[in-house]
Scaffold this motif. Sequence first.
Motif, PDB file in Angstrom:
ATOM      1  N   THR A  60       0.871  -1.170   0.000  1.00  0.00           N
ATOM      2  CA  THR A  60       0.000   0.000   0.000  1.00  0.00           C
ATOM      3  C   THR A  60       0.907   1.218   0.000  1.00  0.00           C
ATOM      4  O   THR A  60       2.056   1.141   0.432  1.00  0.00           O
ATOM      5  N   GLU A  61       0.409   2.334  -0.500  1.00  0.00           N
ATOM      6  CA  GLU A  61       1.229   3.551  -0.478  1.00  0.00           C
ATOM      7  C   GLU A  61       1.231   4.116   0.926  1.00  0.00           C
ATOM      8  O   GLU A  61       0.185   4.298   1.545  1.00  0.00           O
ATOM      9  N   VAL A  62       2.432   4.398   1.444  1.00  0.00           N
ATOM     10  CA  VAL A  62       2.593   4.885   2.811  1.00  0.00           C
ATOM     11  C   VAL A  62       3.605   6.027   2.819  1.00  0.00           C
ATOM     12  O   VAL A  62       4.621   5.965   2.132  1.00  0.00           O
ATOM     13  N   GLU A  63       3.317   7.063   3.606  1.00  0.00           N
ATOM     14  CA  GLU A  63       4.280   8.127   3.876  1.00  0.00           C
ATOM     15  C   GLU A  63       4.516   8.177   5.378  1.00  0.00           C
ATOM     16  O   GLU A  63       3.568   8.052   6.161  1.00  0.00           O
ATOM     17  N   VAL A  64       5.785   8.370   5.763  1.00  0.00           N
ATOM     18  CA  VAL A  64       6.172   8.440   7.172  1.00  0.00           C
ATOM     19  C   VAL A  64       6.907   9.752   7.404  1.00  0.00           C
ATOM     20  O   VAL A  64       7.763  10.135   6.611  1.00  0.00           O
ATOM     21  N   TYR A  65       6.557  10.416   8.505  1.00  0.00           N
ATOM     22  CA  TYR A  65       7.174  11.686   8.882  1.00  0.00           C
ATOM     23  C   TYR A  65       7.700  11.520  10.302  1.00  0.00           C
ATOM     24  O   TYR A  65       6.941  11.142  11.194  1.00  0.00           O
ATOM     25  N   LEU A  66       8.973  11.793  10.512  1.00  0.00           N
ATOM     26  CA  LEU A  66       9.520  11.623  11.842  1.00  0.00           C
ATOM     27  C   LEU A  66      10.487  12.740  12.184  1.00  0.00           C
ATOM     28  O   LEU A  66      11.176  13.260  11.316  1.00  0.00           O
ATOM     29  N   ARG A  67      10.472  13.101  13.463  1.00  0.00           N
ATOM     30  CA  ARG A  67      11.386  14.134  13.925  1.00  0.00           C
ATOM     31  C   ARG A  67      11.561  14.032  15.434  1.00  0.00           C
ATOM     32  O   ARG A  67      10.646  13.634  16.163  1.00  0.00           O
ATOM     33  N   PRO A  68      12.747  14.397  15.890  1.00  0.00           N
ATOM     34  CA  PRO A  68      12.975  14.413  17.335  1.00  0.00           C
ATOM     35  C   PRO A  68      12.421  15.692  17.932  1.00  0.00           C
ATOM     36  O   PRO A  68      12.384  16.744  17.292  1.00  0.00           O
ATOM     37  N   LYS A  69      11.960  15.576  19.153  1.00  0.00           N
ATOM     38  CA  LYS A  69      11.529  16.731  19.935  1.00  0.00           C
ATOM     39  C   LYS A  69      12.331  16.670  21.234  1.00  0.00           C
ATOM     40  O   LYS A  69      11.937  16.012  22.197  1.00  0.00           O
ATOM     41  N   LEU A  70      13.481  17.341  21.205  1.00  0.00           N
ATOM     42  CA  LEU A  70      14.418  17.259  22.326  1.00  0.00           C
ATOM     43  C   LEU A  70      13.914  18.073  23.512  1.00  0.00           C
ATOM     44  O   LEU A  70      13.462  19.204  23.362  1.00  0.00           O
ATOM     45  N   GLY A  71      13.974  17.444  24.691  1.00  0.00           N
ATOM     46  CA  GLY A  71      13.531  18.092  25.914  1.00  0.00           C
ATOM     47  C   GLY A  71      12.023  18.171  26.068  1.00  0.00           C
ATOM     48  O   GLY A  71      11.514  18.886  26.908  1.00  0.00           O
ATOM     49  N   PHE A  72      11.296  17.386  25.298  1.00  0.00           N
ATOM     50  CA  PHE A  72       9.837  17.499  25.269  1.00  0.00           C
ATOM     51  C   PHE A  72       9.130  16.414  26.060  1.00  0.00           C
ATOM     52  O   PHE A  72       7.969  16.527  26.360  1.00  0.00           O
ATOM     53  N   CYS A  73       9.814  15.365  26.389  1.00  0.00           N
ATOM     54  CA  CYS A  73       9.158  14.202  26.990  1.00  0.00           C
ATOM     55  C   CYS A  73       9.268  14.240  28.517  1.00  0.00           C
ATOM     56  O   CYS A  73      10.202  14.809  29.073  1.00  0.00           O
TER      57      CYS A  73
END
Length: 176
Positions: A60-73
């Motif tokens: 299936t067609e899939v797009e993935v977007y990922l990024r770090p959020k430093l100091g956010f957790c």
Amino acid sequence: MRRWPIIAAMFLALGCLSAVAGYEMAPSRAAAWREIAWPFPRDGWPAGRAFRCGTAECGTEVEVYLRPKLGFCNCDSGVADDDEVDRVSDVDMISPRFVPLNAGDVVDVADMSGRIRAYDLDGTRTAIGLAASHRCDLMAVAAQGRGDVARVRQAVLTFLQSREMKTWMTAAVEGR
């Protein structure tokens, strides 16, 4: 007569070396994925990385977007519940109207623990939200695809477990 055991051992050793070389040179699970431009407007976090996999490669067609959020957790509990996945995984950037399909699950990616959850976007698209923590830092992952939820989820998890993505995610949350 004494040469046969030596010849057989040499063929066996050569076969083992060929198998190891074939395994090491085989295309990675991430080979079907192509990096694309970050499609979202700027916000309070740096742009991340975006990837696309076509129907032929991923089912299936899939797009993935990922990024770090430093100091956010949350440094103590990490990603504690589904509400946090809804809030931080960036699914809202794909569509502001996302509806959870079910309760999320615990997941481990790149030696980080977190949660993953599936969403319906508009009746024709599925979204996957994933948030995983490393100390006080977060890796936010949002994905979208058309088709079966299980197939989209499996494509995303397979991609995130690839050697290249594990290496990048680990380095990104460590600020390297």
